[in-house]
Scaffold this motif. Structure first.
Motif, PDB file in Angstrom:
ATOM      1  N   ILE A   1       0.842  -1.202   0.000  1.00 35.42           N
ATOM      2  CA  ILE A   1       0.000   0.000   0.000  1.00 35.42           C
ATOM      3  C   ILE A   1       0.875   1.249   0.000  1.00 35.42           C
ATOM      4  CG2 ILE A   1      -1.693   1.326   1.326  1.00 35.42           C
ATOM      5  CD1 ILE A   1      -2.808  -1.381   2.313  1.00 35.42           C
ATOM      6  N   THR A   2       1.906   1.249   0.826  1.00 34.55           N
ATOM      7  CA  THR A   2       2.829   2.383   0.879  1.00 34.55           C
ATOM      8  C   THR A   2       3.523   2.574  -0.465  1.00 34.55           C
ATOM      9  OG1 THR A   2       3.203   2.003   3.238  1.00 34.55           O
ATOM     10  CG2 THR A   2       4.816   3.362   2.084  1.00 34.55           C
ATOM     11  N   PHE A   3       4.007   1.489  -1.058  1.00 35.59           N
ATOM     12  CA  PHE A   3       4.668   1.575  -2.365  1.00 35.59           C
ATOM     13  C   PHE A   3       3.705   2.135  -3.410  1.00 35.59           C
ATOM     14  CE2 PHE A   3       7.588  -2.267  -1.268  1.00 35.59           C
ATOM     15  CZ  PHE A   3       8.355  -1.453  -0.463  1.00 35.59           C
ATOM     16  N   TYR A   4       2.458   1.683  -3.394  1.00 33.00           N
ATOM     17  CA  TYR A   4       1.469   2.136  -4.373  1.00 33.00           C
ATOM     18  C   TYR A   4       1.201   3.634  -4.219  1.00 33.00           C
ATOM     19  CZ  TYR A   4      -2.937   2.747  -6.801  1.00 33.00           C
ATOM     20  OH  TYR A   4      -3.923   3.210  -7.633  1.00 33.00           O
ATOM     21  N   LEU A   5       1.034   4.092  -2.991  1.00 31.42           N
ATOM     22  CA  LEU A   5       0.718   5.501  -2.755  1.00 31.42           C
ATOM     23  C   LEU A   5       1.891   6.418  -3.069  1.00 31.42           C
ATOM     24  CD1 LEU A   5      -1.322   5.192   0.561  1.00 31.42           C
ATOM     25  CD2 LEU A   5      -2.209   5.643  -1.739  1.00 31.42           C
ATOM     26  N   CYS A   6       3.109   5.931  -2.917  1.00 31.96           N
ATOM     27  CA  CYS A   6       4.303   6.758  -3.115  1.00 31.96           C
ATOM     28  C   CYS A   6       4.900   6.637  -4.514  1.00 31.96           C
ATOM     29  CB  CYS A   6       5.367   6.379  -2.094  1.00 31.96           C
ATOM     30  SG  CYS A   6       4.912   6.683  -0.390  1.00 31.96           S
ATOM     31  N   ARG A   7       4.469   5.678  -5.291  1.00 28.35           N
ATOM     32  CA  ARG A   7       5.138   5.359  -6.547  1.00 28.35           C
ATOM     33  C   ARG A   7       5.248   6.546  -7.503  1.00 28.35           C
ATOM     34  NH1 ARG A   7       4.036   0.892 -11.121  1.00 28.35           N
ATOM     35  NH2 ARG A   7       6.016   1.238 -12.178  1.00 28.35           N
ATOM     36  N   SER A   8       4.263   7.410  -7.529  1.00 23.27           N
ATOM     37  CA  SER A   8       4.304   8.541  -8.461  1.00 23.27           C
ATOM     38  C   SER A   8       5.453   9.500  -8.153  1.00 23.27           C
ATOM     39  CB  SER A   8       2.977   9.295  -8.424  1.00 23.27           C
ATOM     40  OG  SER A   8       2.759   9.840  -7.140  1.00 23.27           O
ATOM     41  N   GLN A   9       5.973   9.458  -6.947  1.00 24.42           N
ATOM     42  CA  GLN A   9       7.042  10.367  -6.549  1.00 24.42           C
ATOM     43  C   GLN A   9       8.434   9.743  -6.627  1.00 24.42           C
ATOM     44  OE1 GLN A   9       6.229  12.322  -2.799  1.00 24.42           O
ATOM     45  NE2 GLN A   9       4.059  11.865  -3.038  1.00 24.42           N
ATOM     46  N   PHE A  10       8.524   8.441  -6.813  1.00 19.31           N
ATOM     47  CA  PHE A  10       9.815   7.751  -6.766  1.00 19.31           C
ATOM     48  C   PHE A  10      10.823   8.292  -7.779  1.00 19.31           C
ATOM     49  CE2 PHE A  10       7.902   3.615  -4.887  1.00 19.31           C
ATOM     50  CZ  PHE A  10       7.973   4.145  -3.620  1.00 19.31           C
ATOM     51  N   ALA A  11      10.417   8.448  -9.027  1.00 21.16           N
ATOM     52  CA  ALA A  11      11.351   8.884 -10.070  1.00 21.16           C
ATOM     53  C   ALA A  11      11.885  10.280  -9.774  1.00 21.16           C
ATOM     54  CB  ALA A  11      10.675   8.841 -11.429  1.00 21.16           C
ATOM     55  N   THR A  12      11.022  11.184  -9.358  1.00 21.86           N
ATOM     56  CA  THR A  12      11.442  12.559  -9.055  1.00 21.86           C
ATOM     57  C   THR A  12      12.411  12.591  -7.883  1.00 21.86           C
ATOM     58  OG1 THR A  12       9.289  13.339  -9.800  1.00 21.86           O
ATOM     59  CG2 THR A  12      10.591  14.866  -8.480  1.00 21.86           C
ATOM     60  N   ILE A  13      12.081  11.888  -6.829  1.00 21.11           N
ATOM     61  CA  ILE A  13      12.933  11.876  -5.633  1.00 21.11           C
ATOM     62  C   ILE A  13      14.266  11.204  -5.942  1.00 21.11           C
ATOM     63  CG2 ILE A  13      13.137  10.966  -3.290  1.00 21.11           C
ATOM     64  CD1 ILE A  13      10.074  11.382  -3.089  1.00 21.11           C
ATOM     65  N   ARG A  14      14.229  10.148  -6.739  1.00 18.92           N
ATOM     66  CA  ARG A  14      15.482   9.479  -7.111  1.00 18.92           C
ATOM     67  C   ARG A  14      16.393  10.435  -7.874  1.00 18.92           C
ATOM     68  NH1 ARG A  14      16.760   3.830 -10.051  1.00 18.92           N
ATOM     69  NH2 ARG A  14      18.937   4.303 -10.431  1.00 18.92           N
ATOM     70  N   ARG A  15      15.835  11.188  -8.830  1.00 23.72           N
ATOM     71  CA  ARG A  15      16.652  12.150  -9.584  1.00 23.72           C
ATOM     72  C   ARG A  15      17.220  13.223  -8.669  1.00 23.72           C
ATOM     73  NH1 ARG A  15      12.563  11.470 -13.412  1.00 23.72           N
ATOM     74  NH2 ARG A  15      11.465  13.337 -12.688  1.00 23.72           N
ATOM     75  N   GLN A  16      16.479  13.629  -7.668  1.00 25.67           N
ATOM     76  CA  GLN A  16      16.947  14.660  -6.741  1.00 25.67           C
ATOM     77  C   GLN A  16      18.043  14.134  -5.814  1.00 25.67           C
ATOM     78  OE1 GLN A  16      13.361  15.806  -4.721  1.00 25.67           O
ATOM     79  NE2 GLN A  16      12.688  17.155  -6.381  1.00 25.67           N
ATOM     80  N   GLN A  17      17.860  12.934  -5.305  1.00 22.72           N
ATOM     81  CA  GLN A  17      18.798  12.409  -4.309  1.00 22.72           C
ATOM     82  C   GLN A  17      19.990  11.679  -4.907  1.00 22.72           C
ATOM     83  OE1 GLN A  17      16.439  10.093  -1.570  1.00 22.72           O
ATOM     84  NE2 GLN A  17      15.782  11.917  -0.468  1.00 22.72           N
ATOM     85  N   PHE A  18      19.792  11.016  -6.034  1.00 25.25           N
ATOM     86  CA  PHE A  18      20.861  10.213  -6.636  1.00 25.25           C
ATOM     87  C   PHE A  18      20.960  10.493  -8.123  1.00 25.25           C
ATOM     88  CE2 PHE A  18      18.962   7.800  -3.118  1.00 25.25           C
ATOM     89  CZ  PHE A  18      20.041   7.774  -2.265  1.00 25.25           C
ATOM     90  N   PRO A  19      21.365  11.693  -8.527  1.00 25.14           N
ATOM     91  CA  PRO A  19      21.407  12.015  -9.964  1.00 25.14           C
ATOM     92  C   PRO A  19      22.428  11.182 -10.745  1.00 25.14           C
ATOM     93  CG  PRO A  19      22.371  13.783  -8.652  1.00 25.14           C
ATOM     94  CD  PRO A  19      21.780  12.800  -7.697  1.00 25.14           C
ATOM     95  N   GLU A  20      23.461  10.696 -10.082  1.00 26.31           N
ATOM     96  CA  GLU A  20      24.499   9.929 -10.769  1.00 26.31           C
ATOM     97  C   GLU A  20      24.109   8.483 -11.003  1.00 26.31           C
ATOM     98  OE1 GLU A  20      24.904   9.156  -6.466  1.00 26.31           O
ATOM     99  OE2 GLU A  20      24.650  11.003  -7.606  1.00 26.31           O
ATOM    100  N   LYS A  21      23.026   7.992 -10.400  1.00 26.09           N
ATOM    101  CA  LYS A  21      22.641   6.586 -10.482  1.00 26.09           C
ATOM    102  C   LYS A  21      21.381   6.397 -11.304  1.00 26.09           C
ATOM    103  CE  LYS A  21      24.865   4.727  -6.552  1.00 26.09           C
ATOM    104  NZ  LYS A  21      25.245   3.380  -6.409  1.00 26.09           N
ATOM    105  N   GLN A  22      21.258   7.044 -12.434  1.00 26.30           N
ATOM    106  CA  GLN A  22      20.080   6.891 -13.272  1.00 26.30           C
ATOM    107  C   GLN A  22      20.104   5.561 -13.985  1.00 26.30           C
ATOM    108  OE1 GLN A  22      17.418   9.065 -13.319  1.00 26.30           O
ATOM    109  NE2 GLN A  22      18.573   9.847 -11.603  1.00 26.30           N
ATOM    110  N   ALA A  23      18.930   4.951 -14.120  1.00 28.59           N
ATOM    111  CA  ALA A  23      18.816   3.627 -14.756  1.00 28.59           C
ATOM    112  C   ALA A  23      18.916   3.749 -16.266  1.00 28.59           C
ATOM    113  CB  ALA A  23      17.476   2.972 -14.384  1.00 28.59           C
TER     114      ALA A  23
END
Length: 102
Positions: A80-102
């Motif tokens: 449930i937590t993953f589902y509710l947060c999923r829309s923000q994962f890509a944005t937060i990942r780019r902000q926190q770990f810009p060097e580790k893009q998939a």
């Protein structure tokens, strides 16, 4: 899609466990207040139901309900937590770990 494990979330691919948890925690912190309240109410209902079962149990049923609590609680709340947060994962990942893009 329902994800039971953070490793299977495509937006978090390539991150180690602690990095994935950091992104998930940040996304959960950024949830809107009504969504957070709903998520916490769901968690409270699950916990209180299982704790009532434990309190009313006798003998060997107590460890069984405790084991049920340990297994069921994350099995229900994490997806449930993953589902509710999923829309923000890509944005937060780019902000926190810009060097580790998939």
């Amino acid at each position: 899609m329902i994800y039971f494990n953070s490793q299977s979330i495509p937006e978090l691919a390539g991150l180690n466990f602690s990095q994935r948890m950091e992104v998930i925690r940040t996304a959960a912190d950024r949830l809107a207040a009504p969504t957070k309240i709903t998520l916490n109410i769901i968690k409270l209902i699950i916990l209180s139901t299982l704790f009532i079962l434990i309190a009313r149990a006798e003998g060997l049923a107590i460890p069984g309900y405790i084991l049920l609590l340990v297994v069921v609680y994350p099995l229900i709340t994490r997806p449930i937590t993953f589902y509710l947060c999923r829309s923000q994962f890509a944005t937060i990942r780019r902000q926190q770990f810009p060097e580790k893009q998939a």
